[in-house]
Scaffold this motif. Structure first.
Motif, PDB file in Angstrom:
ATOM      1  N   GLY A  22     -20.780 -21.510 -13.391  1.00 22.65           N
ATOM      2  CA  GLY A  22     -19.794 -20.498 -13.039  1.00 22.65           C
ATOM      3  C   GLY A  22     -19.971 -19.215 -13.824  1.00 22.65           C
ATOM      4  O   GLY A  22     -20.872 -19.084 -14.658  1.00 22.65           O
ATOM      5  N   ASP A  23     -19.084 -18.273 -13.560  1.00 20.74           N
ATOM      6  CA  ASP A  23     -19.113 -16.963 -14.204  1.00 20.74           C
ATOM      7  C   ASP A  23     -18.375 -17.049 -15.540  1.00 20.74           C
ATOM      8  O   ASP A  23     -17.167 -17.324 -15.567  1.00 20.74           O
ATOM      9  CB  ASP A  23     -18.455 -15.933 -13.294  1.00 20.74           C
ATOM     10  CG  ASP A  23     -18.510 -14.524 -13.859  1.00 20.74           C
ATOM     11  OD1 ASP A  23     -18.972 -14.359 -15.003  1.00 20.74           O
ATOM     12  OD2 ASP A  23     -18.065 -13.596 -13.159  1.00 20.74           O
ATOM     13  N   ILE A  45     -12.780 -22.181 -14.210  1.00 23.78           N
ATOM     14  CA  ILE A  45     -13.881 -21.241 -14.045  1.00 23.78           C
ATOM     15  C   ILE A  45     -14.140 -21.030 -12.557  1.00 23.78           C
ATOM     16  O   ILE A  45     -13.961 -21.944 -11.745  1.00 23.78           O
ATOM     17  CB  ILE A  45     -15.148 -21.775 -14.749  1.00 23.78           C
ATOM     18  CG1 ILE A  45     -16.221 -20.688 -14.833  1.00 23.78           C
ATOM     19  CG2 ILE A  45     -15.668 -23.032 -14.089  1.00 23.78           C
ATOM     20  CD1 ILE A  45     -17.395 -21.077 -15.733  1.00 23.78           C
ATOM     21  N   MET A  46     -14.539 -19.812 -12.203  1.00 23.72           N
ATOM     22  CA  MET A  46     -14.904 -19.502 -10.824  1.00 23.72           C
ATOM     23  C   MET A  46     -16.338 -19.941 -10.567  1.00 23.72           C
ATOM     24  O   MET A  46     -17.237 -19.612 -11.335  1.00 23.72           O
ATOM     25  CB  MET A  46     -14.785 -17.996 -10.566  1.00 23.72           C
ATOM     26  CG  MET A  46     -13.364 -17.483 -10.568  1.00 23.72           C
ATOM     27  SD  MET A  46     -12.426 -18.060  -9.132  1.00 23.72           S
ATOM     28  CE  MET A  46     -10.896 -17.153  -9.369  1.00 23.72           C
ATOM     29  N   ASP A  47     -16.542 -20.709  -9.486  1.00 23.90           N
ATOM     30  CA  ASP A  47     -17.897 -21.134  -9.168  1.00 23.90           C
ATOM     31  C   ASP A  47     -18.626 -20.049  -8.380  1.00 23.90           C
ATOM     32  O   ASP A  47     -18.081 -18.957  -8.141  1.00 23.90           O
ATOM     33  CB  ASP A  47     -17.889 -22.466  -8.414  1.00 23.90           C
ATOM     34  CG  ASP A  47     -17.198 -22.384  -7.051  1.00 23.90           C
ATOM     35  OD1 ASP A  47     -16.985 -21.257  -6.540  1.00 23.90           O
ATOM     36  OD2 ASP A  47     -16.879 -23.456  -6.494  1.00 23.90           O
ATOM     37  N   GLN A  53     -12.480 -23.761 -10.178  1.00 24.61           N
ATOM     38  CA  GLN A  53     -12.737 -25.168 -10.459  1.00 24.61           C
ATOM     39  C   GLN A  53     -12.117 -25.538 -11.810  1.00 24.61           C
ATOM     40  O   GLN A  53     -12.070 -24.720 -12.727  1.00 24.61           O
ATOM     41  CB  GLN A  53     -14.243 -25.444 -10.494  1.00 24.61           C
ATOM     42  CG  GLN A  53     -14.971 -25.063  -9.221  1.00 24.61           C
ATOM     43  CD  GLN A  53     -14.535 -25.898  -8.021  1.00 24.61           C
ATOM     44  OE1 GLN A  53     -14.046 -27.027  -8.171  1.00 24.61           O
ATOM     45  NE2 GLN A  53     -14.716 -25.361  -6.828  1.00 24.61           N
TER      46      GLN A  53
END
Length: 307
Positions: A22-23, A45-47, A53
């Motif tokens: 992720g970022d 976290i952004m995938d 997620q």
């Protein structure tokens, strides 16, 4: 009170972003309350698809590690990673392994990442009977799982046990100590959780939805799980709840709990139990320390009567 663990470092966060795909800029970490043997955080976290997620990260930091076998946590991370890998082949409501850095080669401490599970710890159930019933009903399913695990550790130094100075019935304690000095009985051995108790159960509404904290899972007598849960039910609530849990478990499992293991599990209380309970319970429950010894003697007496 244990010293609060440090938050994840920049290196920890970079490793998390890498293994989670992720970022890193979207990474959010929040400490979860209740743990006493490791530092546990929720991670969001952004995938790559831009979807949020959730995960759970467990770090064996020097500030919270209280066990004696490897204060750096390497052994614990390896152990839990192995158990979670085995659980992935089961249908049990348990987290799945995502990543691990047992040697802390990339992280500040030995670290394990697992899937996030919905639910909350429930310590003041609206329906105590249903709450107990679900705990007892799930345990035989755990014992039937085909999951490799290390041989069980008794958690009891038999040579160090003695009648407590607060005893109101020395004969009771003498009988208990005499019993566990005899050889442990044989019988069934299987996969066990090893720390099965209310703090490690998550509930969605009134439904038991998940079991967490599998680091001490072992291969050994199933009665160890029953006795440990009875110990916790006794110190947190009452001897009656511990008795009803035992009755329900035996009905569902179709077998009688061996009194030797029951008494041995209850005697874990002797070395000095309870200092950490309120930290675990937090605001969910006020622990009644004043009546704890009396409750333990009542449960122990019932266990010995079964012997």
């Amino acid at each position: 009170m244990l010293v609060p663990p440090p938050p994840p470092t920049r290196a920890d966060r970079a490793w998390l972003a890498s293994v989670l795909g992720g970022d890193e800029r979207s990474l959010r970490v929040r400490r979860l309350k209740g743990g006493i043997s490791s530092a546990v955080h929720a991670v969001e976290i952004m995938d790559a698809a831009g979807e949020l997620q959730r995960y759970v990260v467990r770090r064996w930091t020097a500030e919270v590690v209280t066990t004696g076998d490897g204060a750096d946590g390497t052994a614990q991370v390896r152990r839990e990673a192995g158990v979670l890998t085995g659980l992935a082949e089961s249908e049990l409501p348990a987290p799945r392994l995502v990543a691990a850095d047992a040697e802390a080669s990339s992280c500040s401490y030995p670290t394990l990442v697992m899937t996030w599970l919905p639910g909350k710890v429930m310590l003041r159930p609206a329906d105590p009977d249903g709450w107990l019933r679900q705990q007892a009903d799930l345990l035989p399913r755990i014992h039937a799982a085909d999951v490799p695990a290390p041989d069980v550790d008794l958690w009891l130094d038999l040579d160090a046990l003695e009648i407590p100075d607060w005893s109101t019935d020395d004969g009771l304690w003498r009988a208990a100590l005499d019993l566990v000095q005899r050889p442990a009985p044989g019988g069934q051995r299987c996969f066990i959780h090893r720390d099965y108790q209310p703090f490690n159960l998550l509930w969605t509404g009134a439904t038991l939805s998940s079991v967490v904290d599998w680091v001490w899972s072992s291969y050994g007598p199933p009665d160890i799980d029953v006795a440990h849960c009875r110990l916790n039910l006794t110190v947190l609530y009452s001897s009656d709840r511990a008795a009803r849990f035992l009755e329900r478990y035996e009905a569902v499992a179709g077998r009688r709990v061996e009194p030797w293991w029951d008494v041995a599990g209850l005697l874990v209380y002797l070395p000095g139990w309870g200092s950490f309970l309120q930290q675990q319970a937090g605001s969910h429950l006020t622990v009644d320390y004043a009546g704890m010894h009396e409750r333990m003697e009542t449960t122990l007496r019932a266990a010995l009567n079964r012997a």
